[in-house]
Design a protein around this motif. Structure first.
Motif, PDB file in Angstrom:
ATOM      1  N   GLU B 202       2.822 -10.952 -13.755  1.00  0.00           N
ATOM      2  CA  GLU B 202       3.685 -11.737 -13.497  1.00  0.00           C
ATOM      3  C   GLU B 202       3.700 -12.892 -14.788  1.00  0.00           C
ATOM      4  N   ALA B 235       8.274   2.748 -11.169  1.00  0.00           N
ATOM      5  CA  ALA B 235       9.824   3.398 -10.345  1.00  0.00           C
ATOM      6  C   ALA B 235      10.327   4.355 -11.437  1.00  0.00           C
ATOM      7  N   LEU B 237      13.501   4.806 -12.188  1.00  0.00           N
ATOM      8  CA  LEU B 237      15.196   3.892 -12.268  1.00  0.00           C
ATOM      9  C   LEU B 237      14.963   2.301 -12.177  1.00  0.00           C
ATOM     10  N   CYS B 259      14.503  -1.302   0.018  1.00  0.00           N
ATOM     11  CA  CYS B 259      13.075  -1.021  -0.604  1.00  0.00           C
ATOM     12  C   CYS B 259      12.759  -0.782  -1.905  1.00  0.00           C
ATOM     13  N   ALA B 260      14.110   0.006  -2.616  1.00  0.00           N
ATOM     14  CA  ALA B 260      14.024   0.927  -3.411  1.00  0.00           C
ATOM     15  C   ALA B 260      14.335   0.133  -4.963  1.00  0.00           C
ATOM     16  N   ARG B 261      15.332  -0.609  -4.648  1.00  0.00           N
ATOM     17  CA  ARG B 261      15.453  -1.483  -5.252  1.00  0.00           C
ATOM     18  C   ARG B 261      14.838  -3.066  -5.583  1.00  0.00           C
ATOM     19  N   GLU B 262      13.889  -3.191  -4.116  1.00  0.00           N
ATOM     20  CA  GLU B 262      13.045  -3.939  -4.820  1.00  0.00           C
ATOM     21  C   GLU B 262      11.465  -3.970  -5.625  1.00  0.00           C
ATOM     22  N   GLU B 263      11.280  -2.595  -5.057  1.00  0.00           N
ATOM     23  CA  GLU B 263      10.189  -1.485  -5.712  1.00  0.00           C
ATOM     24  C   GLU B 263      10.992  -1.155  -7.710  1.00  0.00           C
ATOM     25  N   ALA B 264      11.906  -0.588  -8.198  1.00  0.00           N
ATOM     26  CA  ALA B 264      12.243  -1.175  -9.036  1.00  0.00           C
ATOM     27  C   ALA B 264      12.605  -2.143  -9.583  1.00  0.00           C
ATOM     28  N   GLY B 265      12.770  -3.499  -8.911  1.00  0.00           N
ATOM     29  CA  GLY B 265      12.798  -4.721  -9.694  1.00  0.00           C
ATOM     30  C   GLY B 265      11.653  -5.794  -9.730  1.00  0.00           C
ATOM     31  N   TRP B 266      10.260  -4.827  -8.926  1.00  0.00           N
ATOM     32  CA  TRP B 266       8.670  -5.509  -9.840  1.00  0.00           C
ATOM     33  C   TRP B 266       8.767  -4.633 -11.021  1.00  0.00           C
ATOM     34  N   ILE B 269      10.131  -6.180 -14.125  1.00  0.00           N
ATOM     35  CA  ILE B 269       9.007  -7.149 -13.921  1.00  0.00           C
ATOM     36  C   ILE B 269       7.966  -7.037 -15.087  1.00  0.00           C
ATOM     37  N   ARG B 272       8.391  -6.185 -18.146  1.00  0.00           N
ATOM     38  CA  ARG B 272       8.987  -7.037 -19.356  1.00  0.00           C
ATOM     39  C   ARG B 272       7.809  -7.628 -19.844  1.00  0.00           C
ATOM     40  N   TYR B 273       6.471  -7.871 -18.446  1.00  0.00           N
ATOM     41  CA  TYR B 273       5.594  -8.889 -19.462  1.00  0.00           C
ATOM     42  C   TYR B 273       4.670  -7.833 -19.442  1.00  0.00           C
ATOM     43  N   PHE B 290      -0.304  -0.369  -8.441  1.00  0.00           N
ATOM     44  CA  PHE B 290      -0.451  -0.663  -7.632  1.00  0.00           C
ATOM     45  C   PHE B 290      -0.398  -0.328  -6.106  1.00  0.00           C
TER      46      PHE B 290
END
Lengths: 404, 321
Positions: B202, B235, B237, B259-266, B269, B272-273, B290
């Motif tokens: 992060e 994730a 996807l 929930c899937a979108r949030e996990e995939a979002g993390w 992120i 990227r880092y 995690f």
């Protein structure tokens, strides 16, 4: 919600252990104050570079700088007040403190060059914390701001922060320091021994054991500082009063993890005993409980076996494909975690006065690092004051009702 | 080719002192405990040294909290809480053999002021204590095969590692300088020491880790070990590939997709880092997933290590030494 708390106080101190989002929360609160029409300033310590950039304070030192009104306008809301931000530069702050109180230029230079001063100003336990509070005093004394938000240093034991002034004062206590002030010290232990057997003996042993030939320098430091001790003691009293004033509120920022909450619990108890009770609690990065209404799952709350139920629901809705199994297991993993967090947060709240407001901020799947995303937190901290994105989640609404 | 656990521990093999460092809240104590437990389970005699008493460590290993000194936590694994001041009085015990004199010195207020003001004395003594344990020999063999140090948060640890050099400068010839030189040798010896940063993928932790890497690598020139990236979300996807809830779908389905979108979002992120880390911190890297765990204990610590071994892969162009 924290709206009343922030409206009713001039100083808001964000406390909590490292890595929980204190800096972000402090910036969010100050920004909200500015949008509400206040002249707000946030004193932040070691901000994320992007957050600093978004506030326009990337290259700033330790003077408050106004955040550009054009930038503020990117929040999409009318800007009624102003926002300033500053970063704490510990070394610089100490140097300025010395400059302010030193009786002469000569004394100032002597102190600033002294190796023990260099060490004290950078390394002494509580030194960083002391300077943060010192800055808080300066901001309080100036009439330029009517909302001052302080982001406390990431001390492991955040309590150091509030004990720092006393610790520094004790350290600079006259009775002890006078041992270091004896003029003969600079001539070495032999001379000291002639004057006072015990002190001379102690110094000799210390010198022998450590090889420190720098005792003269220690002595020089304390003698140069001696004119400033009264200033420090007075300052400690001012700080004591500010921290306990009715215009000051403490907001605990914490995560919902077991470890972090254990620390927060301990912390909250100590704050109470120091007569600085918490005024509000922010649970940050909380996993939301979804579809937790009784009846969704056979057992009332989600269980590992409910992956079946989830898969069936997905199939019913026509969601298919290679990732269905992951969708289901991710949901159940997530909800089990959310359940655990909810239970821990309830337990934590049970130990607090019912009057202390608490808010939960969800685990946003984006980094919160610019004014727009700071504004996004407002709905969760202050209620439906943000223009969009403002509808609290169902679980947040449910918790809100339980509180009221 | 995936690396097995033995390979990662192998990457640190022979390093007798492993400093685990990083920003507050990224999971230093978790990683330090995991390493110590993994070594202990390989029949190594392990000392886990913490520079400030950590509740987390005490919880993992079921230790009484707040206790200083040495505690045996598991077979082969002892935990030691080192604090500079007690290390210094212990050290004074060696150089001031008369106990009454020693007590008189240590109990005087003057002494406490001296210790607080003297540049880096406490830090030196803390690292010095670790050096002392490192070279301890009991019945003809070294007391410890590996010492894992759960170091304090970044700013602080740099101070500790910088200290011996500073002390050698600040103190005249004498015992302290000699101590400082011995400790410096240990810190600079790639055959004995490895510094392992811990971070999460992060913004803030990555920035801090990149800066710390510069400090460690270019200024302090301490030998580096493995970079641990903790709490990595994965994730299958991307967040944009998670389908929208079909019209008329139940709230449950909408929540599942959210929930899937949030996990995939993390996960996005973190990816990227991780890329940024690869560029900014060119070290062998271990990713720790995690864990969706309601409670975090020794079992989860073990799971992390096991998982690290399974998915361990070196960054491009990097191999474990």
């Amino acid at each position: 919600m924290l709206a009343d708390l922030v409206r009713d106080h001039r100083v808001v101190v964000c406390v909590g252990s490292g890595g929980v989002g204190k800096t972000t929360t402090a910036a969010t609160i100050a920004l909200w104050g500015a949008l509400e029409g206040r002249r707000a300033v946030v004193l932040t310590i070691d901000p994320a570079r992007r957050l600093a950039n978004s506030l326009g304070i990337a290259e700033l030192g330790d003077e408050p700088r106004q955040v550009d009104a054009v930038l503020l306008a990117t929040t999409g809301r009318p800007v009624r007040g102003s926002l300033a931000a500053m970063m704490l530069d510990q070394k610089n702050a100490w140097d300025r403190l010395v400059a302010r109180h030193a009786p002469s230029d000569d004394v100032r230079e002597r102190i600033l060059r002294n190796r023990f001063y260099l060490n004290l100003s950078q390394n002494f336990a509580g030194s960083h914390e002391y300077m943060a509070i010192e800055q808080l005093c300066l901001l309080c004394e100036s009439d330029a701001y009517d909302l001052i938000v302080l982001d406390t240093p990431p001390t492991k034991r955040a309590l150091d922060f509030f004990e720092a002034p006393e610790r520094i004062r004790d350290f600079l206590d006259r009775k002890i320091v006078r041992w270091f002030l004896m003029p003969y010290l600079s001539q070495g232990w032999a001379a000291a021994k002639a004057m006072n057997r015990t002190v001379g003996f102690l110094f000799r042993k210390l010198e022998e054991a450590t090889g420190v030939s720098a005792l003269a320098e220690v002595s020089d430091f304390f003698s140069a500082m001696s004119g400033m001790f009264d200033a420090f003691t007075d300052r400690t009293d001012v700080i004591h009063d500010i921290l306990r004033a009715s215009t000051t509120a403490f907001v605990l920022v914490t995560g919902p993890e077991e470890q972090v909450l254990t620390e927060a619990e301990f912390f909250s108890g100590r704050m109470r005993s120091m007569r600085m009770p918490l005024g509000g609690v922010v649970f940050n990065r909380v996993h939301e409980e979804l579809s937790a209404d009784a009846g969704t799952f056979p057992g009332g709350t989600v269980a590992r076996l409910d992956e079946e139920v989830v898969r069936a629901a997905l199939a019913d809705a026509g969601v298919a494909g290679p990732h269905v199994a992951w969708l289901a297991s991710n949901f159940v993993d997530y909800q089990l975690l959310a359940r655990g967090e909810a239970i821990r947060m309830e337990q934590f709240r049970a130990g607090l006065s019912r009057r202390v407001p608490f808010v939960t901020v969800p685990n946003f799947d984006t980094d919160v690092h610019d004014l727009a995303s700071l504004t996004r937190m407002h709905a969760h901290l202050f209620g439906a004051t943000a223009p969009s994105d403002g509808a609290p989640s169902r679980s947040a609404r449910r918790r809100g009702r339980a509180r009221d | 080719m995936p690396y097995r656990r033995a390979d990662m521990l192998g990457a640190l093999a022979g390093r007798r002192v492993i400093f685990v460092v990083g920003k507050g809240g990224v999971g230093k104590s978790t990683v330090a405990t995991a390493l110590a437990v993994a070594f202990a389970e390989q029949d190594k005699r392990v000392l886990l040294a913490q520079m400030e008493s950590s509740r987390r460590l005490a919880e993992f290993l079921d230790l009484p909290t707040g206790d200083a000194g040495m505690v045996e936590a598991l077979p082969n694994l002892c935990v030691l809480t080192v604090d500079g001041e007690s290390a210094l009085s212990e050290y004074l015990g060696l150089v001031l053999p008369v106990r009454r004199v020693q007590r008189m010195v240590v109990e005087s207020k003057l002494y406490h002021h001296f210790v607080a003001a003297a540049p880096g004395l406490k830090e030196l003594m803390t690292v010095g204590k670790i050096w002392y344990e490192e070279q301890l020999v009991v019945q003809g063999r070294r007391k410890w095969d590996v010492i894992v140090v759960d170091a304090p948060a970044t700013g602080h640890v740099l101070q500790y590692l910088r200290m011996p050099g500073a002390a050698a400068e600040a103190f005249g010839p004498g015992l302290v300088r000699r101590e400082a030189q011995k400790v410096m040798e240990l810190l600079a010896d790639p055959g004995r020491t490895a510094v392992c940063p811990v971070t999460t993928a992060e913004e803030m932790p990555v920035n801090e880790t990149a800066e710390m890497y510069q400090q460690l690598h270019e200024r302090l020139r301490v030998p580096l070990g493995v970079l641990f990236v903790n709490r990595v979300h994965t994730a299958p996807l991307g967040p944009a590939d998670v389908p929208a809830a079909p019209a008329g779908a139940s709230p449950l389905v909408a929540d599942v997709l959210r929930c899937a979108r949030e996990e995939a979002g993390w996960a996005a992120i973190n990816r990227r880092y991780l890329d940024r880390l690869r560029a900014a911190v060119p070290m062998p890297t271990v990713r720790l997933p995690f864990l969706f765990a309601e409670e975090f204990g020794l079992a989860e610590v073990r799971a992390l290590m096991a998982s690290a071994s399974r998915q361990l892969a070196p960054g491009p162009g990097q191999e474990f030494a």
